[in-house]
Design a protein around this motif. Structure first.
Motif, PDB file in Angstrom:
ATOM      1  N   ASP A 149     -50.306  63.223  11.063  1.00  0.00           N
ATOM      2  CA  ASP A 149     -49.520  64.462  11.076  1.00  0.00           C
ATOM      3  C   ASP A 149     -48.538  64.469  12.245  1.00  0.00           C
ATOM      4  N   GLU A 150     -48.991  64.039  13.418  1.00  0.00           N
ATOM      5  CA  GLU A 150     -48.088  63.981  14.566  1.00  0.00           C
ATOM      6  C   GLU A 150     -46.941  63.008  14.305  1.00  0.00           C
ATOM      7  N   LYS A 151     -47.226  61.913  13.637  1.00  0.00           N
ATOM      8  CA  LYS A 151     -46.176  60.936  13.316  1.00  0.00           C
ATOM      9  C   LYS A 151     -45.153  61.548  12.360  1.00  0.00           C
ATOM     10  N   ARG A 152     -45.630  62.281  11.341  1.00  0.00           N
ATOM     11  CA  ARG A 152     -44.704  62.910  10.387  1.00  0.00           C
ATOM     12  C   ARG A 152     -43.833  63.958  11.070  1.00  0.00           C
ATOM     13  N   ILE A 153     -44.448  64.808  11.879  1.00  0.00           N
ATOM     14  CA  ILE A 153     -43.681  65.840  12.582  1.00  0.00           C
ATOM     15  C   ILE A 153     -42.729  65.176  13.574  1.00  0.00           C
ATOM     16  N   GLY A 154     -43.224  64.190  14.293  1.00  0.00           N
ATOM     17  CA  GLY A 154     -42.384  63.472  15.250  1.00  0.00           C
ATOM     18  C   GLY A 154     -41.175  62.831  14.598  1.00  0.00           C
ATOM     19  N   SER A 155     -41.352  62.285  13.403  1.00  0.00           N
ATOM     20  CA  SER A 155     -40.220  61.648  12.727  1.00  0.00           C
ATOM     21  C   SER A 155     -39.159  62.678  12.351  1.00  0.00           C
ATOM     22  N   ILE A 156     -39.572  63.893  11.995  1.00  0.00           N
ATOM     23  CA  ILE A 156     -38.607  64.963  11.699  1.00  0.00           C
ATOM     24  C   ILE A 156     -37.854  65.324  12.970  1.00  0.00           C
ATOM     25  N   ILE A 157     -38.581  65.494  14.069  1.00  0.00           N
ATOM     26  CA  ILE A 157     -37.942  65.861  15.334  1.00  0.00           C
ATOM     27  C   ILE A 157     -36.953  64.783  15.755  1.00  0.00           C
ATOM     28  N   LYS A 158     -37.340  63.516  15.657  1.00  0.00           N
ATOM     29  CA  LYS A 158     -36.445  62.416  16.046  1.00  0.00           C
ATOM     30  C   LYS A 158     -35.204  62.373  15.152  1.00  0.00           C
ATOM     31  N   GLU A 159     -35.417  62.563  13.859  1.00  0.00           N
ATOM     32  CA  GLU A 159     -34.320  62.485  12.891  1.00  0.00           C
ATOM     33  C   GLU A 159     -33.315  63.615  13.051  1.00  0.00           C
ATOM     34  N   ARG A 160     -33.804  64.808  13.439  1.00  0.00           N
ATOM     35  CA  ARG A 160     -32.966  66.005  13.395  1.00  0.00           C
ATOM     36  C   ARG A 160     -32.509  66.492  14.773  1.00  0.00           C
ATOM     37  N   THR A 161     -32.864  65.757  15.867  1.00  0.00           N
ATOM     38  CA  THR A 161     -32.455  66.153  17.211  1.00  0.00           C
ATOM     39  C   THR A 161     -31.893  64.943  17.943  1.00  0.00           C
ATOM     40  N   THR A 162     -31.585  65.131  19.205  1.00  0.00           N
ATOM     41  CA  THR A 162     -31.116  64.024  20.040  1.00  0.00           C
ATOM     42  C   THR A 162     -32.212  63.516  20.965  1.00  0.00           C
ATOM     43  N   LEU A 163     -33.453  63.955  20.772  1.00  0.00           N
ATOM     44  CA  LEU A 163     -34.560  63.530  21.620  1.00  0.00           C
ATOM     45  C   LEU A 163     -34.927  62.072  21.339  1.00  0.00           C
ATOM     46  N   SER A 164     -35.274  61.364  22.392  1.00  0.00           N
ATOM     47  CA  SER A 164     -35.696  59.964  22.263  1.00  0.00           C
ATOM     48  C   SER A 164     -37.145  59.891  21.785  1.00  0.00           C
ATOM     49  N   ASP A 165     -37.564  58.708  21.391  1.00  0.00           N
ATOM     50  CA  ASP A 165     -38.958  58.500  20.979  1.00  0.00           C
ATOM     51  C   ASP A 165     -39.920  58.933  22.082  1.00  0.00           C
ATOM     52  N   THR A 166     -39.619  58.549  23.303  1.00  0.00           N
ATOM     53  CA  THR A 166     -40.485  58.889  24.438  1.00  0.00           C
ATOM     54  C   THR A 166     -40.551  60.399  24.647  1.00  0.00           C
ATOM     55  N   GLU A 167     -39.417  61.069  24.541  1.00  0.00           N
ATOM     56  CA  GLU A 167     -39.388  62.530  24.713  1.00  0.00           C
ATOM     57  C   GLU A 167     -40.171  63.234  23.610  1.00  0.00           C
ATOM     58  N   VAL A 168     -40.051  62.743  22.390  1.00  0.00           N
ATOM     59  CA  VAL A 168     -40.789  63.348  21.280  1.00  0.00           C
ATOM     60  C   VAL A 168     -42.288  63.134  21.466  1.00  0.00           C
ATOM     61  N   GLU A 169     -42.680  61.927  21.811  1.00  0.00           N
ATOM     62  CA  GLU A 169     -44.102  61.646  22.031  1.00  0.00           C
ATOM     63  C   GLU A 169     -44.678  62.536  23.118  1.00  0.00           C
ATOM     64  N   ALA A 170     -43.902  62.813  24.162  1.00  0.00           N
ATOM     65  CA  ALA A 170     -44.371  63.676  25.256  1.00  0.00           C
ATOM     66  C   ALA A 170     -44.630  65.104  24.786  1.00  0.00           C
ATOM     67  N   LEU A 171     -43.910  65.542  23.753  1.00  0.00           N
ATOM     68  CA  LEU A 171     -44.110  66.901  23.234  1.00  0.00           C
ATOM     69  C   LEU A 171     -45.505  67.086  22.647  1.00  0.00           C
ATOM     70  N   PHE A 172     -46.151  65.992  22.237  1.00  0.00           N
ATOM     71  CA  PHE A 172     -47.477  66.072  21.629  1.00  0.00           C
ATOM     72  C   PHE A 172     -48.609  65.907  22.646  1.00  0.00           C
ATOM     73  N   GLU A 173     -48.284  65.581  23.887  1.00  0.00           N
ATOM     74  CA  GLU A 173     -49.316  65.332  24.899  1.00  0.00           C
ATOM     75  C   GLU A 173     -50.051  66.608  25.298  1.00  0.00           C
ATOM     76  N   HIS A 174     -49.331  67.678  25.530  1.00  0.00           N
ATOM     77  CA  HIS A 174     -49.922  68.988  25.789  1.00  0.00           C
ATOM     78  C   HIS A 174     -48.873  70.036  25.472  1.00  0.00           C
ATOM     79  N   ALA A 175     -49.267  71.297  25.410  1.00  0.00           N
ATOM     80  CA  ALA A 175     -48.354  72.354  24.978  1.00  0.00           C
ATOM     81  C   ALA A 175     -47.166  72.489  25.925  1.00  0.00           C
ATOM     82  N   HIS A 176     -45.986  72.583  25.335  1.00  0.00           N
ATOM     83  CA  HIS A 176     -44.737  72.772  26.072  1.00  0.00           C
ATOM     84  C   HIS A 176     -43.987  73.928  25.405  1.00  0.00           C
ATOM     85  N   THR A 177     -43.672  74.962  26.156  1.00  0.00           N
ATOM     86  CA  THR A 177     -42.813  76.023  25.647  1.00  0.00           C
ATOM     87  C   THR A 177     -41.443  75.829  26.261  1.00  0.00           C
TER      88      THR A 177
END
Length: 190
Positions: A129-157
């Motif tokens: 599930d994290e991979k699927r959501i991450g792929s949407i975020i990567k595809e639809r934003t300018t965030l890098s792979d590393t930045e997207v992966e960091a979003l799943f490490e702990h809650a970020h508002t």
């Protein structure tokens, strides 16, 4: 000779609810109805605490397939799986005081005991599930792979300024409903 009635070509949908099977199907039904009415543009004013990943991904894929131009506008907070739904927009905006919350996917205890195999299966499902959501975020934003992966490490508002810098939104602006344009407000009982 009778005056012609002008048929609207755009509409607004207001959605402020948790993502679950009932609210998700209501949102999809409303969007399908607007598509069937020939709407050319629909603005989804959204605020959600998130909810179920499977239904959220279904909403994302369905919204991306709609035959109208979709504008999404964060009018409060877009959290968790709500971010994937928000990213379905062809144009995306956020009110100045809106936020976006990201975190890793969670799973509940489910039925029965949790032996080693069940734990491994749950972990595999969470990572998928994290991979699927991450792929949407990567595809639809300018965030890098590393930045997207960091979003799943702990809650970020994140605030609207972060969202603009990350390509989550195109612009920060208040929502303004155009007079005479239909507004469909989805209301759910608690």
């Amino acid at each position: 000779m009778a005056a012609e009635v002008e048929v609207p070509t755009e509409a607004y949908v207001s959605f402020s609810a948790e993502i679950n099977p009932s609210t998700g199907e209501s949102l999809i039904a409303a969007m399908a109805q607007l598509a069937n009415e020939g709407m050319q543009q629909v603005t989804l004013a959204i605020s959600t605490p998130g909810g179920g990943v499977p239904k959220g991904l279904t909403i994302y894929n369905t919204l991306r397939a709609m035959p109208f131009h979709l504008v999404t506008h964060n009018v409060g907070n877009v959290d968790s799986i709500g971010n994937a739904i928000f990213l379905a927009g062809d144009e995306r905006y956020a009110c100045p005081h809106s936020t976006f919350m990201f975190h890793g996917v969670a799973t509940g205890p489910g039925e029965g005991g949790l032996d080693r195999r069940a734990l491994e299966e749950r972990q595999e499902a969470v990572l998928a599930d994290e991979k699927r959501i991450g792929s949407i975020i990567k595809e639809r934003t300018t965030l890098s792979d590393t930045e997207v992966e960091a979003l799943f490490e702990h809650a970020h508002t994140k605030d609207a300024a972060y969202a603009a810098g990350a390509g989550i939104v195109d612009e920060i602006k208040d929502i303004a409903f155009t007079p005479g344009v239909p507004i469909l407000s989805l209301v759910f009982e608690r």
